[in-house]
Write a protein that holds these residues in place. Structure first.
Motif: not given
Length: 177
Positions: A133-158
């Motif tokens: 994810v690339e962009g010029s607005d730091k807040r927006q880049v972080g927010q987009v990455a967090a939304e994508i990660r929230a679809y299936r966050g990493p689970e601790p077993y595998k």
């Protein structure tokens, strides 16, 4: 208390700053960003740096002093070099692809997830398991990455799911027989 506000923000070549009223505008090769300034700080644009100073000596003015300096620094960095968040996708059958103006994610659900890419953000997939994810607005880049990660966050077993490149997943031991 942090004294980050007292350091001036260096402005690299190719970036122009303009102050109109209480709005600071930064223009560079990657676009234009605006920041509405609070009444607690004063901003002074010099030849190749920006200085921020508090208007009063109360607690709020001093906290906004450092915050405003950091926001201006992020704006200048964003329009000159930009920000990047890299993510990995782990799991059997998990993959991502960019189709037009959408990011298509297969994350083990019965359906594929279609994420509309916002304006000002560029998403690329070099491999089916890597998303950048690339962009010029730091807040927006972080927010987009967090939304994508929230679809299936990493689970601790595998460790399956979407995680940041620099993120470490604390793994748990499974059931014992």
């Amino acid at each position: 208390m942090s004294r980050v506000g007292k350091y001036p923000v260096p402005v690299p070549a190719g970036v122009t700053l303009a102050l109109a009223g209480r709005t600071l505008t930064a223009k560079g090769k990657l676009g234009e960003l605006k920041l509405d300034l609070t009444d607690d700080v004063d901003v002074e644009i010099k030849a190749n740096e920006v200085a921020v100073s508090p208007r009063r000596t109360d607690r709020r003015a001093r906290t906004m002093w450092g915050t405003t300096r950091s926001l201006i620094n992020s704006m200048v960095t964003g329009v000159s070099t930009g920000f990047t968040k890299s993510m990995e996708i782990n799991g059997t059958g998990y993959r991502a692809a960019v189709q037009g103006s959408e990011l298509v994610l297969n994350l083990g659900y019965s359906h594929e997830i279609r994420y509309a890419i916002p304006k000002g953000i560029k998403i690329t997939c070099e491999k089916p398991t890597a998303v950048k994810v690339e962009g010029s607005d730091k807040r927006q880049v972080g927010q987009v990455a967090a939304e994508i990660r929230a679809y299936r966050g990493p689970e601790p077993y595998k460790g399956k799911g979407v995680k940041y490149d620099n993120e470490t997943i604390l793994r748990k031991e499974g059931k014992k027989k």
